[in-house]
Design an enzyme around this catalytic site. Sequence first.
Site, PDB file in Angstrom:
ATOM      1  N   ASN A   6      29.451  23.046 -42.484  1.00  0.00           N
ATOM      2  CA  ASN A   6      28.491  23.673 -41.578  1.00  0.00           C
ATOM      3  C   ASN A   6      29.257  24.497 -40.530  1.00  0.00           C
ATOM      4  OD1 ASN A   6      26.894  23.954 -39.160  1.00  0.00           O
ATOM      5  ND2 ASN A   6      25.397  22.589 -40.089  1.00  0.00           N
ATOM      6  N   ASP A   8      27.814  26.210 -37.934  1.00  0.00           N
ATOM      7  CA  ASP A   8      27.023  26.449 -36.710  1.00  0.00           C
ATOM      8  C   ASP A   8      27.888  26.425 -35.447  1.00  0.00           C
ATOM      9  OD1 ASP A   8      24.836  26.362 -38.397  1.00  0.00           O
ATOM     10  OD2 ASP A   8      24.063  24.459 -37.637  1.00  0.00           O
ATOM     11  N   HIS A   9      28.857  25.505 -35.411  1.00  0.00           N
ATOM     12  CA  HIS A   9      29.621  25.340 -34.170  1.00  0.00           C
ATOM     13  C   HIS A   9      30.511  26.544 -33.868  1.00  0.00           C
ATOM     14  CE1 HIS A   9      28.132  21.408 -33.320  1.00  0.00           C
ATOM     15  NE2 HIS A   9      28.312  21.084 -34.581  1.00  0.00           N
ATOM     16  N   HIS A  42      22.328  26.366 -39.997  1.00  0.00           N
ATOM     17  CA  HIS A  42      20.963  26.040 -39.567  1.00  0.00           C
ATOM     18  C   HIS A  42      20.472  27.195 -38.719  1.00  0.00           C
ATOM     19  CE1 HIS A  42      18.255  22.840 -37.344  1.00  0.00           C
ATOM     20  NE2 HIS A  42      17.563  23.861 -37.799  1.00  0.00           N
ATOM     21  N   ARG A  44      18.091  28.055 -36.335  1.00  0.00           N
ATOM     22  CA  ARG A  44      17.122  27.327 -35.503  1.00  0.00           C
ATOM     23  C   ARG A  44      16.047  28.277 -34.985  1.00  0.00           C
ATOM     24  NH1 ARG A  44      19.230  21.976 -33.887  1.00  0.00           N
ATOM     25  NH2 ARG A  44      17.368  21.898 -32.610  1.00  0.00           N
ATOM     26  N   ARG A  48      19.796  29.459 -31.264  1.00  0.00           N
ATOM     27  CA  ARG A  48      20.821  29.144 -30.252  1.00  0.00           C
ATOM     28  C   ARG A  48      22.246  29.305 -30.789  1.00  0.00           C
ATOM     29  NH1 ARG A  48      20.369  22.593 -29.860  1.00  0.00           N
ATOM     30  NH2 ARG A  48      18.214  23.084 -29.386  1.00  0.00           N
ATOM     31  N   HIS A  49      22.441  29.252 -32.093  1.00  0.00           N
ATOM     32  CA  HIS A  49      23.795  29.510 -32.611  1.00  0.00           C
ATOM     33  C   HIS A  49      23.764  30.562 -33.724  1.00  0.00           C
ATOM     34  CE1 HIS A  49      22.454  26.214 -35.167  1.00  0.00           C
ATOM     35  NE2 HIS A  49      22.784  25.267 -34.308  1.00  0.00           N
ATOM     36  N   GLU A  69      19.691  25.456 -43.737  1.00  0.00           N
ATOM     37  CA  GLU A  69      18.899  24.408 -43.084  1.00  0.00           C
ATOM     38  C   GLU A  69      17.824  25.061 -42.240  1.00  0.00           C
ATOM     39  OE1 GLU A  69      21.007  21.701 -40.594  1.00  0.00           O
ATOM     40  OE2 GLU A  69      22.381  21.134 -42.199  1.00  0.00           O
ATOM     41  N   THR A  99      21.471  18.163 -31.102  1.00  0.00           N
ATOM     42  CA  THR A  99      21.641  18.375 -32.531  1.00  0.00           C
ATOM     43  C   THR A  99      20.501  17.657 -33.232  1.00  0.00           C
ATOM     44  OG1 THR A  99      23.155  18.096 -34.417  1.00  0.00           O
ATOM     45  CG2 THR A  99      23.173  16.367 -32.746  1.00  0.00           C
ATOM     46  N   THR A 100      20.395  17.823 -34.549  1.00  0.00           N
ATOM     47  CA  THR A 100      19.321  17.163 -35.287  1.00  0.00           C
ATOM     48  C   THR A 100      19.434  15.658 -35.074  1.00  0.00           C
ATOM     49  OG1 THR A 100      19.618  18.898 -36.929  1.00  0.00           O
ATOM     50  CG2 THR A 100      18.200  17.068 -37.539  1.00  0.00           C
ATOM     51  N   GLU A 151      18.653  14.884 -48.551  1.00  0.00           N
ATOM     52  CA  GLU A 151      19.910  14.675 -47.818  1.00  0.00           C
ATOM     53  C   GLU A 151      19.718  13.426 -46.973  1.00  0.00           C
ATOM     54  OE1 GLU A 151      21.727  17.963 -45.683  1.00  0.00           O
ATOM     55  OE2 GLU A 151      22.729  16.544 -44.343  1.00  0.00           O
ATOM     56  N   HIS A 191      25.565  14.181 -41.489  1.00  0.00           N
ATOM     57  CA  HIS A 191      25.387  13.997 -40.049  1.00  0.00           C
ATOM     58  C   HIS A 191      26.355  12.929 -39.544  1.00  0.00           C
ATOM     59  CE1 HIS A 191      23.242  15.399 -36.559  1.00  0.00           C
ATOM     60  NE2 HIS A 191      23.654  14.265 -36.042  1.00  0.00           N
ATOM     61  N   GLY A 192      27.291  13.364 -38.724  1.00  0.00           N
ATOM     62  CA  GLY A 192      28.228  12.442 -38.096  1.00  0.00           C
ATOM     63  C   GLY A 192      29.351  11.958 -39.005  1.00  0.00           C
ATOM     64  N   GLY A 214      30.020  19.236 -40.345  1.00  0.00           N
ATOM     65  CA  GLY A 214      30.270  20.346 -39.447  1.00  0.00           C
ATOM     66  C   GLY A 214      31.176  19.979 -38.291  1.00  0.00           C
ATOM     67  N   PHE A 215      30.636  19.174 -37.371  1.00  0.00           N
ATOM     68  CA  PHE A 215      31.301  18.985 -36.090  1.00  0.00           C
ATOM     69  C   PHE A 215      32.728  18.446 -36.223  1.00  0.00           C
ATOM     70  CE2 PHE A 215      32.235  16.619 -32.189  1.00  0.00           C
ATOM     71  CZ  PHE A 215      32.119  17.655 -31.284  1.00  0.00           C
TER      72      PHE A 215
HETATM   73  N1  PXP Z   1      23.158  17.698 -42.177  1.00  0.00           N
HETATM   74  C1  PXP Z   1      22.137  18.081 -41.360  1.00  0.00           C
HETATM   75  C2  PXP Z   1      20.761  18.113 -41.914  1.00  0.00           C
HETATM   76  C3  PXP Z   1      22.387  18.448 -40.024  1.00  0.00           C
HETATM   77  O1  PXP Z   1      21.365  18.829 -39.246  1.00  0.00           O
HETATM   78  C4  PXP Z   1      23.709  18.422 -39.542  1.00  0.00           C
HETATM   79  C5  PXP Z   1      23.983  18.818 -38.125  1.00  0.00           C
HETATM   80  O2  PXP Z   1      23.828  20.170 -37.973  1.00  0.00           O
HETATM   81  C6  PXP Z   1      24.736  18.054 -40.435  1.00  0.00           C
HETATM   82  C7  PXP Z   1      24.427  17.667 -41.724  1.00  0.00           C
HETATM   83  C8  PXP Z   1      26.170  18.040 -40.007  1.00  0.00           C
HETATM   84  O3  PXP Z   1      26.364  17.098 -39.026  1.00  0.00           O
HETATM   85  P1  PXP Z   1      27.761  17.045 -38.277  1.00  0.00           P
HETATM   86  O4  PXP Z   1      27.902  18.335 -37.527  1.00  0.00           O
HETATM   87  O5  PXP Z   1      27.639  15.859 -37.414  1.00  0.00           O
HETATM   88  O6  PXP Z   1      28.829  16.908 -39.347  1.00  0.00           O
END
Ligand code: PXP
Length: 240
Positions: A6, A8-9, A42, A44, A48-49, A69, A99-100, A151, A191-192, A214-215
Amino acid sequence: MNLLINVDHVATLRNARAESFPDPVHAAARCEHAGADGIVFHLREDRRHITERDVRLLRETVTGKLDFELSTAPDVVAICCDVAPDLATLVPERREEITTEGGLDVPANAERLEAVVPQLYDAGVAQVSLFVDPVPAHIRAARAAGANAVELHTGDYANARTADARAAELERLAAAAAVAHDEGLRVHAGHGLDYRNIAAFCDAVPHVHEVSIGFAIMARAILVGLDTAVRDMAARLRTA
Ligand code: PXP
């Protein structure tokens, strides 16, 4: 297990200074060269990004899988249909969130989802995924709404602070993955997920085709460079 990254960041950093750099489109290319199987963004509702300009350029330049997304907001669904990514992942969206924050409440939003999912297929999107908590009823509702993938939200696993809590979350995820697989759905997760928690996740949860991260990768990239950060994560997945 495939790695989708991802970007986005990268856009968040660019927008923090209202600059044209760093460019998420350049970052996506670097990620792919370093071994990513695909790119996620994503778009949004508040932009925002990631912006529409980014979406169009990513569609033209990403050579691996492209995961768009989105919420079910009509204007974003229209852009997704126009771009026709390889995969569309429907996620909940709240303006105040950083974030989501969790999976879609699929049963509560069934009517809107049942309207949007066919629009995406009709536009040529081959895979439509719903981002869900590891809850069997929501996974079954995702299939009933027409999705061909889910997912699994891994945020509760990522946030678990004790070994027992982590083990319990992995059990929930493994059971949810089995339900999704039995329902004939492709299984994605995200996510995470990070460099510390990915190995146990890979060991414990079956049927996962791909993860979306992503993060953790972008945070590490600031210190060690994007190529190294991507290769380090890809190596953890390949040896899983
Ligand atoms: N999957 C979805 C649906 C998300 O919304 C996000 C966060 O944007 C991620 C995965 C990635 O999460 P992370 O940035 O914590 O890796």
